[in-house]
Design a protein around this motif. Structure first.
Motif, PDB file in Angstrom:
ATOM      1  N   ILE A 190      73.342  43.489  40.305  1.00  0.00           N
ATOM      2  CA  ILE A 190      71.989  43.616  40.828  1.00  0.00           C
ATOM      3  C   ILE A 190      72.025  44.597  41.984  1.00  0.00           C
ATOM      4  O   ILE A 190      72.651  44.345  43.014  1.00  0.00           O
ATOM      5  N   GLY A 191      71.395  45.727  41.791  1.00  0.00           N
ATOM      6  CA  GLY A 191      71.389  46.772  42.813  1.00  0.00           C
ATOM      7  C   GLY A 191      70.227  46.607  43.774  1.00  0.00           C
ATOM      8  O   GLY A 191      69.458  45.643  43.700  1.00  0.00           O
ATOM      9  N   PRO A 192      70.073  47.541  44.685  1.00  0.00           N
ATOM     10  CA  PRO A 192      68.977  47.462  45.663  1.00  0.00           C
ATOM     11  C   PRO A 192      67.625  47.695  45.013  1.00  0.00           C
ATOM     12  O   PRO A 192      67.529  48.237  43.909  1.00  0.00           O
ATOM     13  N   VAL A 193      66.578  47.281  45.717  1.00  0.00           N
ATOM     14  CA  VAL A 193      65.206  47.561  45.284  1.00  0.00           C
ATOM     15  C   VAL A 193      64.905  49.022  45.613  1.00  0.00           C
ATOM     16  O   VAL A 193      65.016  49.442  46.764  1.00  0.00           O
ATOM     17  N   GLU A 194      64.565  49.789  44.594  1.00  0.00           N
ATOM     18  CA  GLU A 194      64.287  51.208  44.784  1.00  0.00           C
ATOM     19  C   GLU A 194      63.014  51.583  44.048  1.00  0.00           C
ATOM     20  O   GLU A 194      62.516  50.836  43.198  1.00  0.00           O
ATOM     21  N   LYS A 195      62.488  52.745  44.381  1.00  0.00           N
ATOM     22  CA  LYS A 195      61.270  53.202  43.709  1.00  0.00           C
ATOM     23  C   LYS A 195      61.545  53.334  42.211  1.00  0.00           C
ATOM     24  O   LYS A 195      62.649  53.703  41.782  1.00  0.00           O
ATOM     25  N   MET A 196      60.548  52.996  41.415  1.00  0.00           N
ATOM     26  CA  MET A 196      60.706  53.109  39.969  1.00  0.00           C
ATOM     27  C   MET A 196      60.917  54.572  39.593  1.00  0.00           C
ATOM     28  O   MET A 196      60.176  55.454  40.033  1.00  0.00           O
ATOM     29  N   SER A 197      61.956  54.797  38.781  1.00  0.00           N
ATOM     30  CA  SER A 197      62.263  56.164  38.374  1.00  0.00           C
ATOM     31  C   SER A 197      63.015  56.145  37.051  1.00  0.00           C
ATOM     32  O   SER A 197      63.633  55.138  36.681  1.00  0.00           O
ATOM     33  N   LYS A 198      62.973  57.266  36.358  1.00  0.00           N
ATOM     34  CA  LYS A 198      63.706  57.385  35.097  1.00  0.00           C
ATOM     35  C   LYS A 198      65.209  57.354  35.340  1.00  0.00           C
ATOM     36  O   LYS A 198      65.955  56.785  34.545  1.00  0.00           O
ATOM     37  N   SER A 199      65.648  57.945  36.435  1.00  0.00           N
ATOM     38  CA  SER A 199      67.089  58.026  36.690  1.00  0.00           C
ATOM     39  C   SER A 199      67.701  56.648  36.909  1.00  0.00           C
ATOM     40  O   SER A 199      68.854  56.406  36.545  1.00  0.00           O
ATOM     41  N   LYS A 200      66.935  55.722  37.535  1.00  0.00           N
ATOM     42  CA  LYS A 200      67.450  54.371  37.781  1.00  0.00           C
ATOM     43  C   LYS A 200      67.037  53.394  36.683  1.00  0.00           C
ATOM     44  O   LYS A 200      67.446  52.231  36.700  1.00  0.00           O
ATOM     45  N   ASN A 201      66.240  53.867  35.741  1.00  0.00           N
ATOM     46  CA  ASN A 201      65.827  53.060  34.582  1.00  0.00           C
ATOM     47  C   ASN A 201      65.213  51.724  35.020  1.00  0.00           C
ATOM     48  O   ASN A 201      65.395  50.700  34.357  1.00  0.00           O
ATOM     49  N   ASN A 202      64.495  51.725  36.137  1.00  0.00           N
ATOM     50  CA  ASN A 202      63.948  50.466  36.644  1.00  0.00           C
ATOM     51  C   ASN A 202      62.425  50.415  36.567  1.00  0.00           C
ATOM     52  O   ASN A 202      61.777  49.668  37.294  1.00  0.00           O
ATOM     53  N   GLY A 203      61.863  51.220  35.690  1.00  0.00           N
ATOM     54  CA  GLY A 203      60.423  51.163  35.480  1.00  0.00           C
ATOM     55  C   GLY A 203      60.027  49.953  34.645  1.00  0.00           C
ATOM     56  O   GLY A 203      60.801  49.476  33.816  1.00  0.00           O
ATOM     57  N   VAL A 204      58.836  49.447  34.874  1.00  0.00           N
ATOM     58  CA  VAL A 204      58.317  48.303  34.127  1.00  0.00           C
ATOM     59  C   VAL A 204      57.039  48.731  33.415  1.00  0.00           C
ATOM     60  O   VAL A 204      56.131  49.282  34.047  1.00  0.00           O
ATOM     61  N   ASP A 205      56.966  48.477  32.124  1.00  0.00           N
ATOM     62  CA  ASP A 205      55.776  48.815  31.354  1.00  0.00           C
ATOM     63  C   ASP A 205      54.718  47.745  31.592  1.00  0.00           C
ATOM     64  O   ASP A 205      54.900  46.588  31.205  1.00  0.00           O
ATOM     65  N   PRO A 206      53.600  48.087  32.251  1.00  0.00           N
ATOM     66  CA  PRO A 206      52.578  47.070  32.519  1.00  0.00           C
ATOM     67  C   PRO A 206      51.943  46.508  31.260  1.00  0.00           C
ATOM     68  O   PRO A 206      51.320  45.447  31.305  1.00  0.00           O
ATOM     69  N   GLN A 207      52.113  47.204  30.126  1.00  0.00           N
ATOM     70  CA  GLN A 207      51.478  46.743  28.887  1.00  0.00           C
ATOM     71  C   GLN A 207      51.969  45.356  28.485  1.00  0.00           C
ATOM     72  O   GLN A 207      51.217  44.556  27.922  1.00  0.00           O
ATOM     73  N   ILE A 208      53.230  45.058  28.798  1.00  0.00           N
ATOM     74  CA  ILE A 208      53.781  43.742  28.473  1.00  0.00           C
ATOM     75  C   ILE A 208      53.012  42.649  29.207  1.00  0.00           C
ATOM     76  O   ILE A 208      52.649  41.610  28.634  1.00  0.00           O
ATOM     77  N   LEU A 209      52.748  42.877  30.494  1.00  0.00           N
ATOM     78  CA  LEU A 209      51.999  41.901  31.276  1.00  0.00           C
ATOM     79  C   LEU A 209      50.520  41.903  30.910  1.00  0.00           C
ATOM     80  O   LEU A 209      49.859  40.861  30.954  1.00  0.00           O
ATOM     81  N   ILE A 210      49.993  43.066  30.535  1.00  0.00           N
ATOM     82  CA  ILE A 210      48.596  43.136  30.088  1.00  0.00           C
ATOM     83  C   ILE A 210      48.408  42.298  28.831  1.00  0.00           C
ATOM     84  O   ILE A 210      47.425  41.562  28.689  1.00  0.00           O
ATOM     85  N   ASP A 211      49.361  42.398  27.904  1.00  0.00           N
ATOM     86  CA  ASP A 211      49.274  41.613  26.670  1.00  0.00           C
ATOM     87  C   ASP A 211      49.339  40.115  26.953  1.00  0.00           C
ATOM     88  O   ASP A 211      48.730  39.308  26.245  1.00  0.00           O
ATOM     89  N   LYS A 212      50.067  39.737  27.993  1.00  0.00           N
ATOM     90  CA  LYS A 212      50.268  38.315  28.300  1.00  0.00           C
ATOM     91  C   LYS A 212      49.149  37.735  29.150  1.00  0.00           C
ATOM     92  O   LYS A 212      48.669  36.630  28.902  1.00  0.00           O
ATOM     93  N   TYR A 213      48.713  38.489  30.172  1.00  0.00           N
ATOM     94  CA  TYR A 213      47.753  37.956  31.132  1.00  0.00           C
ATOM     95  C   TYR A 213      46.379  38.625  31.078  1.00  0.00           C
ATOM     96  O   TYR A 213      45.408  38.078  31.594  1.00  0.00           O
TER      97      TYR A 213
END
Length: 221
Positions: free
Chosen positions: A106-129
């Motif tokens: 588990i690495g540090p909290v960093e800005k979402m970026s392609k290089s760190k592959n830590n982006g989250v697709d909001p569509q998953i949460l949109i489909d759920k909530y």
């Protein structure tokens, strides 16, 4: 065909508000201000600045998950492919990659970026909530000019708030139509509620229209 701008420029310029991320806004603003002042010097426009107001939006951040594959080159894993174990305070204490069930760091909290592959697709949460829940969470989690640490579990709180608000409105409308309110005819409790409602309307209007503080507007509601 005959000119760079016409009289419509006086209606459209200057722009009411420029919104941009801190990493991109610098050069965009530089270019825009250069051309505005150039056109001003040529007598094409009247205003000195192209924008009346600037809002530099904060970054959306998320934990990073990785493995060291040697030579100092970490392999990053998407949060969507990682199962995280949380402690009692909701902090990540253990993570495993769903692809092989093995642990990842588990690495540090960093800005979402392609290089760190830590982006989250909001569509998953949109489909759920639903989209309204995700919008509400995004506005409430942080002021727009501050960084936002993304948390899937915190979205559930926004969902509960919207459901509670919906039930309240539903019960109100089920009671049927009512006559216009005459303040003098209200008892003390009703007057107190009415006063708070109008104070909230005033605050929400100011927070959204002038201050751009959507989180405090939601908190007031």
């Amino acid at each position: 065909a005959d000119a760079l701008v016409d009289e419509r420029v006086d209606y459209w310029m200057p722009v009411d508000i420029y919104i941009g991320g801190i990493e991109h806004a610098v050069l965009h603003l530089l270019y825009a201000r250069f051309f505005q002042k150039l056109m001003r010097d040529l007598g094409l426009v009247q205003d000195d600045e192209p924008f009346k107001r600037l809002l530099t939006q904060g970054m959306v951040c998320k934990e990073t998950y990785f493995r060291d594959i040697g030579a100092g080159k970490p392999q990053y894993f998407s949060p969507e492919d990682v199962t995280v174990e949380l402690d009692s305070k909701g902090r990540a204490i253990k993570a495993t990659y769903d692809g092989d069930g093995k642990a990842v760091q588990i690495g540090p909290v960093e800005k979402m970026s392609k290089s760190k592959n830590n982006g989250v697709d909001p569509q998953i949460l949109i489909d759920k909530y639903g989209a309204d829940t995700v919008r509400l969470y995004t506005m409430f989690a942080a002021p727009p000019d501050q960084s936002l640490e993304w948390s899937d579990t915190a979205v559930e709180g926004a969902s509960r708030f919207i459901k509670g608000l919906w039930r309240l409105v539903y019960r109100h409308t089920e009671a049927g139509p009512f006559d216009s309110v005459t303040p003098d005819a209200l008892d003390d409790d009703a007057k107190a509620v009415r006063r708070v409602v109008h104070q909230t309307i005033e605050k929400v209007t100011d927070d959204i229209a002038r201050r751009y503080k959507f989180n405090t507007a939601i908190a007031a509601v």
